[in-house]
Every structure is written in C-alpha cells, then in structure tokens.
Design an enzyme around this catalytic site. Structure first.
Site, PDB file in Angstrom:
ATOM      1  N   THR A   1     -12.661   4.351   6.338  1.00 60.31           N
ATOM      2  CA  THR A   1     -12.908   2.963   5.947  1.00 60.31           C
ATOM      3  C   THR A   1     -13.658   2.204   7.043  1.00 60.31           C
ATOM      4  OG1 THR A   1     -10.903   2.947   4.608  1.00 60.31           O
ATOM      5  CG2 THR A   1     -11.767   0.801   5.271  1.00 60.31           C
TER       6      THR A   1
ATOM      7  N   HIS B   1     -17.236   2.961   6.754  1.00 62.51           N
ATOM      8  CA  HIS B   1     -17.884   2.176   5.685  1.00 62.51           C
ATOM      9  C   HIS B   1     -18.187   0.763   6.179  1.00 62.51           C
ATOM     10  CE1 HIS B   1     -17.317   5.240   2.698  1.00 62.51           C
ATOM     11  NE2 HIS B   1     -16.004   5.242   2.822  1.00 62.51           N
TER      12      HIS B   1
ATOM     13  N   GLU C   1      -5.045   0.987  11.475  1.00 60.94           N
ATOM     14  CA  GLU C   1      -4.015   1.980  11.822  1.00 60.94           C
ATOM     15  C   GLU C   1      -3.688   1.799  13.300  1.00 60.94           C
ATOM     16  OE1 GLU C   1      -5.967   5.700  11.157  1.00 60.94           O
ATOM     17  OE2 GLU C   1      -6.336   5.329   9.040  1.00 60.94           O
TER      18      GLU C   1
ATOM     19  N   CYS D   1       5.386  -6.444  -6.711  1.00 58.05           N
ATOM     20  CA  CYS D   1       6.192  -6.654  -5.503  1.00 58.05           C
ATOM     21  C   CYS D   1       7.671  -6.822  -5.846  1.00 58.05           C
ATOM     22  CB  CYS D   1       5.708  -7.891  -4.755  1.00 58.05           C
ATOM     23  SG  CYS D   1       4.219  -7.604  -3.778  1.00 58.05           S
TER      24      CYS D   1
ATOM     25  N   CYS E   1       0.474  -4.185  -5.187  1.00 53.85           N
ATOM     26  CA  CYS E   1       0.384  -5.652  -5.308  1.00 53.85           C
ATOM     27  C   CYS E   1      -1.072  -6.043  -5.524  1.00 53.85           C
ATOM     28  CB  CYS E   1       0.896  -6.298  -4.010  1.00 53.85           C
ATOM     29  SG  CYS E   1       0.524  -8.060  -3.881  1.00 53.85           S
TER      30      CYS E   1
END
Lengths: 342, 342, 342, 342
Positions: free
Chosen positions: B40, B43, B64, B99, B107
């Site tokens: 990601t 990207h 992360e 949720c 969600c």
C-alpha cells in the site's frame, strides 16, 4: 479360531475356541492383528451391574482392533482383500433421525461389538463394510487404539483449539491422546491434571506444557496462574471424578467450553448458576466418534505424523494373557494396553 | 519529529520534520520503534489511481508499527506509559451495524492510519486506546508486522485447519505467514505456490510441506496428486492473480473453502456453475483483521512460540532510506521489510 | 407399465410401455402418483449439449416424484408397504470422503434418476431405501415437488434467517419456495426480484413483503431503500442471470451472505475486490439437498403447516401430456408443473 | 427529580426526590417514560442475601426502561436529542478479553444500572451512549421491556429454531417472550410448561402449540408424545427449578441443545452420564444479551411485527405505586409489569 469369550453370567473371561465367522452381504471378514483393551472390558470381566444389565453371554469380547481384510461378503464397495484396516465398533441403524442427519454417533439403536455382538478379541471378526477404515500405512498396533483415540479427537477437535489454552482433566490413555491432539492443533498452552505421577509423566511426554498433580496441588489455582487469571479456553474433562468436574467448571474462562467425556458414577451436585450460567459457557457431551468425520481427521493426523500415539501404548500381551492385561489396567499406572493376536 | 510524508499530489515520499502530535482524550502517544513497509505504501509513493482517489496530502504515511506508550490522553483504561505495543491501523466508528455486531473489520466508516490520517512512519503517532494491543514480550520488530500477519491469521483461522490440507496461493509476506500459521494449527499438509523461487524457498522455511512453482508446474495437478485426487480442504488465495483464482477454485475439494485475500485488478471471468456451485464450496472475502479476536489469537501464537515470523522479515532500513525499502519491494524477491525508527 | 422415455439420441420424449422394474436387495418399488416436471427435463427433451454429453438412451426420465411403496427388496429396514413416500433423486456412493463426512449432496459418484438411470415419469420406480422419505401425511402432489423445494430449503436455511432481510433474486418455482421458507423462518423482510410480473405476483402470494421488477426497476436501489442503506443480510441468487449475479453482490450488506443456486451459462466477469473481498461476505454454492437434514427439516415445515407450497403448483397434466407440460415451462409464466400419474 | 431509591441497608424501597443527573463525555441524559419491574428489583426491595452482598445504598433502582434523549455529553456520535431509546443496562469495561472478542455480555467488570450504579426508576437517567439503542418506532412501553425480552432472544436465537421442536420450561415473562420468539422464527412446534395456569394461558396466547401443567402432568411424557418419541430439538430452561432442570435434560432429544437461563438456588444433583454425556447434547449458559447483536435482532423483530410482546405486559403502575407492582410480582400470576413514569 481362538477367542476371549464372556462365557457365562459370572465374573471372568475365558480364552477358548469358537467357530470362525463368515461375512454376510455388506460385511467383511477381518483377521485381527492387534486389539486394544479398554476399561469396558474390565467391567465385563468383573461382571459389574452395567455388564449384568447389558450383556447376553456367550459372546466374544473386545471392541478396539486392527487387522487385515481376508474375505468379503457380497455388495461391498470401496474395500479389498489384503487391506489393513481398523473399524468403528458402534454399529448403527442408519435410519433413525440421528443417523439420517449426520449424528450416527448417538444412534439410539447402536449395537457395540464385544458388548452387544461378537467382538474383536479373536483371530477373526466380521464387520459391516460401512464401519471399516483402511489404515493407509498406519501400523496395526496404532490402528488397534484408534477407537479410544477417536474419543479424544472428538473431544478436542469439536472445540476451537488453535491459539487456545486447553486444560485436560484426567490423564488416562484418552486424556494423554487429548494432550497430543491439542498440541498438534496449535494449542498455545496445554495443561494436564491427574492424581497419578506416572500418568502425568506420560502427559508431559505427549506434549503437556504444564502438569498439575491434583492430589497435592490446586488445579484451578494453577490454571488461573498460567492464564493471567482468565482461565482455560477449553476444558476436556476425561476423568469422571466429581471433584474434577467442579475443577473443570471453575477453571474454564468466561465464555469458554467444557467437553465432557469422563463418566461420573451416579449424580454430582453442581451450582448451575455460578458454575455454568453466569459464566456463559458451553458444555458438550462427548460420546463415541463422529461417523466418520472423526476417523478421517484422525487418519490424516496419523499419516501426516502430527501425532505419535505410541508412547501411550505401555503394555503388550498375547491373547491368552488377558488376565495380566486386566491386572495392568487395575494397577492404575498403565497407559493403553494392546493384545498382539497375529 | 522526523517523519515520512506524502507531501503533495504527485509521486514520491518525503523524509522531513513535522510537529509531534498530542493525544486527545481516549488516545495514547506512542514512540514508534519499528514500522512495516507494505505494498500500500508503494501505491501511495507511486501515486496510482487508487492513491489519487483516496489520499489528501500532506499526510504522514505508514500503517504497520510497534513502539512504546510515552503519554496518555484522558479517559484511557487498561494501558500504561512504558508499555510496548502495536496497534490495529483501521480506526472504526463504533456505532454502525457492523461495529455493533462484532464485525468492526468491515465498518463502512473505517479510517486507516497512513492513508486517511497521519500514520506510523514517524517518531511518534497518536492512536485511539481501543486500537492498541500490548506486546506482552513480543519484540517490537515482530510487533511492527502484526498488521499484515493479522491478515494471514484472519485468512487461515476462519477456516478449519487441524488435520486439513491447505493450499496457499501466493507466497508474498502474507502468504508466507499463512503457511506458518497453517502449520502451527495442525494442517496435515501445507502446499504453497508462487512464480518466484525465492518466495517459494521462504514458504518452505515457514513450513510448507510442498511448494509448486506456478511458472513451470501445474498447481492444480500437483494439489490433486498430493491429496489422492480430492483437492485441498482449504485454499488461501493471497495473490490476486486471475489465473491463480481459477487454480484456487480448481484445487479446492468438493465442499471445501476458498479464502480470498489477494485483490485482483478489475474483473475476472469465472464459471460460477463449475467453479463454485457444483462444487458446493464456501468462498469468504477477507478484509483486515477481526477486531480484536484476530489480535488476541495472534498474540497468543507469538507468545507461545507457535510461530516464528522472523524469517519473513528479510530487509531492515532506517527511516530515511524509504526509497531503498520501496525498491526492495519492487524487486519482487523481498519478504517483509521493516523500518528501524528507534 | 406406461412411462415417458428418452428413446434415442435426438430431441423429443416418447410416451410408451416399458417393463415394470423389480426391487433388488436394499431397494423398494414405488407406484408413482405424482411427479414434478423440471427444467432439466426440458434440457433432456431438447437434447441440448449437456444432455448429449450425459444421457445414455433409452431411459425413463423424471426425477421428482411421490407415490406408494408397493414392494420391498430384501434387507430394507424402517419402511413398509403401503407407505406414501417421496425420495431424494441423487443416488450417492456412500464411501467417498464427502459421503463419509456428512456431505453426500456433493458425492462425486452421484447418479441421478431420470438422468443416469431410469426415472420417475412412469407408473413404477425402484429406489434405494436410503433415499426414501415417508410423507407422514403430506399429500403426494406436494411430495412430488419436495426435490426442488429441498433446493430452496438448502439455499435459505444454510443462512441465518430469523430477523434478517432476505433478497430472493429470481422467482421461478424454487425462488418462490425460497420466499415462503424465508417468511416462515422469521425473516424480518423478504424482497423478491424477477423480470416477469406473473412470477412476482406468485412471490407476493408466497409472502414477499416487497417485489421488484428487474426489467423496469433498480433492484439494488430498492434493496438499499428498504434496508436503510445497509443492504440485505442474505441474498439467494436463484436465476443464474449474469446481471442478477452482480445485483446479488451489490445488494448484500457488508459481512452478509450470498447463496448461489442459479446456474449461469458460461463465464461471468466479476470484480472480486469490490464485489466480494472488500465487503467481507461469504458466498456458498448450493447443490442438491443435504442428505438428509434438508429432507427432515422440510418434512417438519410441511407437516407443521409452516409453509403452503401449493400456490407454486400452477399446472397439472396426465402422463401422456408431457409435451404440453414442457410447453408450459417454455412459456416462462408457469410455477411448478406436476404430472398426475395415479 | 422523583425516583425510587434503595435508601439504606434494610428491606423496602423509598419514593423520594434526588438530584437530576448530568451526562459526562460519552453519555446521554434520558427522560424515562416507561420502566420494567423485574424479579431482581424484588430481591433488592426484600434485601435478600444477594442484595446485601452486592448493593451499596443509597441508590436509584431499576434497570429496564425506555425514554427520550434530552441532553448529550461531549463526544457522542450516532444519537440525537429527541430520539426515543432504550438501553442495555449492563455497562461493560470494553478492555477485558471478553469485551475485546465479542463477548461483552460476560465482561467480568460489568456494572449494572439499578444495582451497581443509579438506575432507571426515576424521571431521568444518564447512560453511556454505547449502551443506547434508538427505538425506531417501537413504543416506549415495549422498549421498557426489551432488556428481559433480550434475554429471551439470546436464549432462543442462539439455538437453531427453524423447523425445530422447542420446549420452553417456565412461563414467566421471559419464558412467554421465548415462546413468541420461537414461533416467529419458524419452530415447527412450541411446547411450554409451567405449574401456573394463568402463565400457561399467556404462553398459549404468545403462540405455544401445546402447554403442559407440570403440577399435574408429566412434562417429559408429553414432549415425547408430541415428538414421536424423539424429544425436543431445543429446550429453553427459564425456571431455575431443580425438577424442571431434570425435565429439560430428559425431554431434549439425542444431540439436542439445552439453553439454561433460569437460576437454580444452590446446587442441583444431576447424572452427567445419562442426562448429558450419553445424549451427546450441548448445554449453553445464557447471561444477559449479546452486545449488541441481540438488540439489533430484537429491534428488527419488533419493527417488522414478527412478535407482539404486549400480551405479556399485564400490569401498569405509576412510579409511586412500586409496592403494588412488587406485590403483583409476588402473586405469581403477573406477566411483565411496567411503571408509567412520563
């Protein structure tokens, strides 16, 4: 053929000669190589109240075995002569609601070999083909204990094990199998309890991270200490001892699962509100092996080498030494005992 | 503080200085020690169509990480300063139907750190206390990759693994984690496929019994051969490659389960009748990590030593070498790459 | 006896006389009273590519029926002469992995009556006792359509229905049954879509709260409007139409479940990332009926009066009017069509 | 404001004036319109051993209610002033293992309104926004009993109901709700037992197909007769009476499910082998309501008109008639009693 027979309505078992059976349509004839001796066989030998109410002598006893298919009745598909096999000893009706909906293990018409019809402590046994499982390379001495090992698989793998803390209460042969199965299925921690040091040593050998001697130590306290005060995610109650049952309910965490395999004699008083309801737990009664999911799962475990059950097999006897085999069970120190028949 | 920033609506990332954030009520301030670099982030650096549609620069990137709690906002319970922690990077609303019914991972109001708000490639990050998980002794370099490892846990452990044959299609970092998780959960056989020999070697190191190079060998044929013609019980599709998707459906056994994590670009044409319906299979779309079941399960695996993820971490860079980190991802040979921040 | 036969490898069906069959061991002979005509029979009559590849004429066709047991082979337990019964038309092997683990509905050795062996459009049929279900008071004209109704039960009741919003895509007979089953199981709202106004009227009669004509209205929009923007909890795709498949994925809520029964011809291109993975949904391929859970569940529904399927039965013909029956199916306006045989 | 208060450590409740509370951040202020009176309130009034051990007077009592949001604290999302709402009365910690893994209903840090903090028998109550559920058109007098109705939903809908035979043991208000819920979810047959004819009449009104007076008739015999000797698929034990617990285990079929909600006082002796293990059943302890799956499911049932709970509401009193309300509960003939507050 040679066989161990419950000859009459009295204590004792007899090693004698009986006619070799013949397979009917849908049945196979198996030459037994190894057979497992079970506490049930002891009840039959001792001719206790249960045995008196259930058995109709004369009868060949024994229900755990493995051997070679040596003849086939008509209309048998998927098996061949020469295959090494074991078999589910519960012969079910196939047409009751339970059998028709995937729950043959609780068929109300179940007939058990060695209890309700001739069993496996003999040179030969006939079995419905449906009940037979090819060993696919598993040795017959292991095949001979897949019946009780299947009880352990049923107990352990109907709970969610990967990453869980599992408490095994009672380290007889089935408890020790359960320890090994839980380890292989990725239990984060396996705790085993018993009152017998020999059995606890066997549980450690089968992979228990922690063992607790219930004769001297507080099992519930130990489980809470090992789990940061949470309790065990899954408890497998394999002992049938009333105090152990209370430990099972006390040691399981809120929302956990208690699998009941051990059979208490008579009634046990429990506080349903505090031991079950307020804890939001699930309790499951384990009987037999799921037909035949448990057997396929077990065969895969064994052929993949995920579980080595051989440490649990502590004694071997020839067929005519059944009394010595029963004495070893009575000693309380034995793991699994097998008869070497061929 | 130093941070890696998406500074403007154009390709590239910038290592620069930004203000150190302050925790609001319900939040904690974490000093980041290690952070994981993800596709990601590539990207975002490349400023592809997805990134252009979603990001609003300027923004600290990275999602992360693991680090130490150094300050706490008001009204935070269950955490303390000095704890080493990681965190779920999906910040969810808490009041939508998903949720409220245990499905926060889907969600519809999810905001992702490093994508929708400031992220973790920085000396400090503020996080809602709800999202934070104490590491309980897990090293921060492992904690830094628990987000993608959690994807693998979600993928593998929502299927039934003990005793199963598992095919992992695609051996990037998440696929390699999946291999190790399946092994630890008692898969009878783990088969891994990829087109890259380096990745396949990593999959073997993580415990794959069998690896198949999809560039040269027939993956479906190999799976059928390894399973006596049945197919795999569980297939984890981690590649997003259209041909691999067809392999997943062809290699799963009748009644099996296909877990889809890899994201195909655009549409893929499949034969629903023959690839899904006639096979009676179940297909599950995996997104994120279950909140917070997956995290607790993962922490137990790691603290119990059931899984050693460190072989998957193949590269380490300081914060200011983000371009080298992205280049390593582009090479296709990298496992997981982490930034060493403190 | 009189029967409808696929006489040769060419279009058409023949009403003719064939020998009355005799039950083998484990089989019963049933005098057919009513039989259901299915789209499959149309494919066989038309001799399409599927039929050419599968059937080996000559063969009695027809696979949905009910009648009276008039003779029993040896070794049949749990059934008696004179019982009114229906039967599962999929005859499975009983020894493959699927059959042995409760998934006989996907037995790879399945043989279907009226397709792979003589079928039910005849005065008599022999069936394995295992496949037979006593009607317990259900009329034979209803019993004759329990095979397709069972597909609907399998589709609906493998999802969680009480309190859910259910979208049924496609209101042919099985879709209309699905509407009634979902209503009876406590769906909070049942929405049904089709392009045919007659079928939609039938869906309303079976209990649909809302119907949507997909030829003129936006099905996805309607579902979102009816669910406060959430989407349906469960979608039953019964049409096999590619555009309907996209509607199914678009109309299901995040984390919902799509049950696929309709068979698309050839490939359909879908966007796995957006239609399945990011939505976190589960997709299940429905084939046949679970053996025999589905049958027992269905029989209870019918004997309890939870479902009146008779509005779905729109046409009745004698055996020798099979061409008229097939024409009614071709018209597109028919519900379920039954043959009155005795 | 006016409120019913447990003023001191002695029997009795006091109607008095207390300060109107103010919502803290994350809380809302609700003007109570209707409140439900529960057996728990009787224990508190009577100052029994449980109450003495748990309550710390002075305290506003009452935990079942519905009303209008009249003020909002900071940081509340998804709610607005003027909304009619009800609320979960169990306030949970949000950071224990149970809360973090979807099992907040068994949070070990649960604080209950009207027991551990000020409750709902008052003109106003403050509640955490998390606990609040908008009524979406459900009348507040029904909203006021959604807490105990939620116990019934939790009990019934965690079993598989469509097509099942359900035995409800004990027809107090929660048992009567359970009857209606089981009917709406497609139970093929609902059997209800109690010793009180008035309650049995209410159970019939809520949809019980069969009622059995346990004071005069054999409940187990009746269930076996109604089920062809099989027993009930699901038993909901709502009474807490020891003899009823034995009936529950005797009346459930092999492989069935027993849901335990009623709280026996002290220990009950059961025969685990014959009542649970040999039957292969599952036993589940029901506590509270699943947060918040149960609430959403319940709201859908009510807004869809699947269940009319109003017949269960048999008495209405103003706030200052709490003693009359408690007397009505003591009589044993009452269904649900509500206080009309505004």
């Amino acid at each position: 053929m040679q066989a161990i027979v419950k000859a009459k309505r009295a204590p004792g078992l007899t090693v004698t000669t009986v006619p070799k059976p013949t397979p009917a349509p849908g049945e196979v004839l198996i030459a037994v190589r190894h057979a497992g001796v079970c506490g049930t066989d002891l009840h039959i030998a001792d001719w206790d109240a249960w045995a008196q109410g259930r058995l109709k002598p004369p009868l060949v006893v024994g229900h755990e075995f493995a051997g070679e298919i040596v003849a086939m009745g008509d209309a048998v598909a998927g098996l061949t002569t020469g295959q090494l096999v074991t078999a589910e000893g519960h012969i079910v009706c196939g047409h009751c609601l339970q059998c028709r909906t995937g729950n043959g293990h609780i068929c109300k018409n179940t007939r058990i070999i060695g209890v309700d019809r001739d069993g496996a402590f003999a040179e030969y046994i006939v079995m419905p083909a449906t009940n037979v499982l090819p060993l696919n390379g598993i040795p017959t001495q292991v095949g001979a204990v897949m019946d009780p090992m299947g009880n352990a698989f049923h107990t352990v793998l109907t709970a969610e094990i990967p990453g869980s803390t599992v408490l095994v209460v009672g380290c007889g042969p089935i408890g020790c199998f359960a320890v090994g199965i839980a380890r292989a299925a990725g239990a984060a921690k396996v705790i085993a309890s018993d009152v017998n040091a020999t059995r606890l040593a066997l549980a450690r050998r089968m992979g228990a991270h922690v063992t607790v001697n219930a004769a001297t130590d507080d099992v519930v306290r130990a489980v809470l200490d090992e789990t940061g005060g949470e309790g065990a995610d899954v408890v497998c109650e394999m002992s049938g001892v009333p105090s152990a049952l209370h430990q099972a309910f006390a040691a399981v965490r809120l929302g956990g699962r208690v699998q009941l395999l051990g059979l208490p004699k008579g009634e046990v008083a429990i506080d349903f509100a505090n031991e079950i309801i307020f804890k939001g737990i699930t309790v499951y009664g384990v009987i037999g092996r799921r037909m035949y999911d448990t057997w396929h799962q077990m065969r895969r475990y064994l052929t993949a080498g995920l579980l080595d059950p051989t440490p649990v097999i502590t004694h071997r006897f020839p067929l005519n030494k059944i009394d010595e085999a029963l004495a070893a069970i009575r000693s309380g120190d034995a793991g699994k005992i097998i008869l070497e028949i061929a």
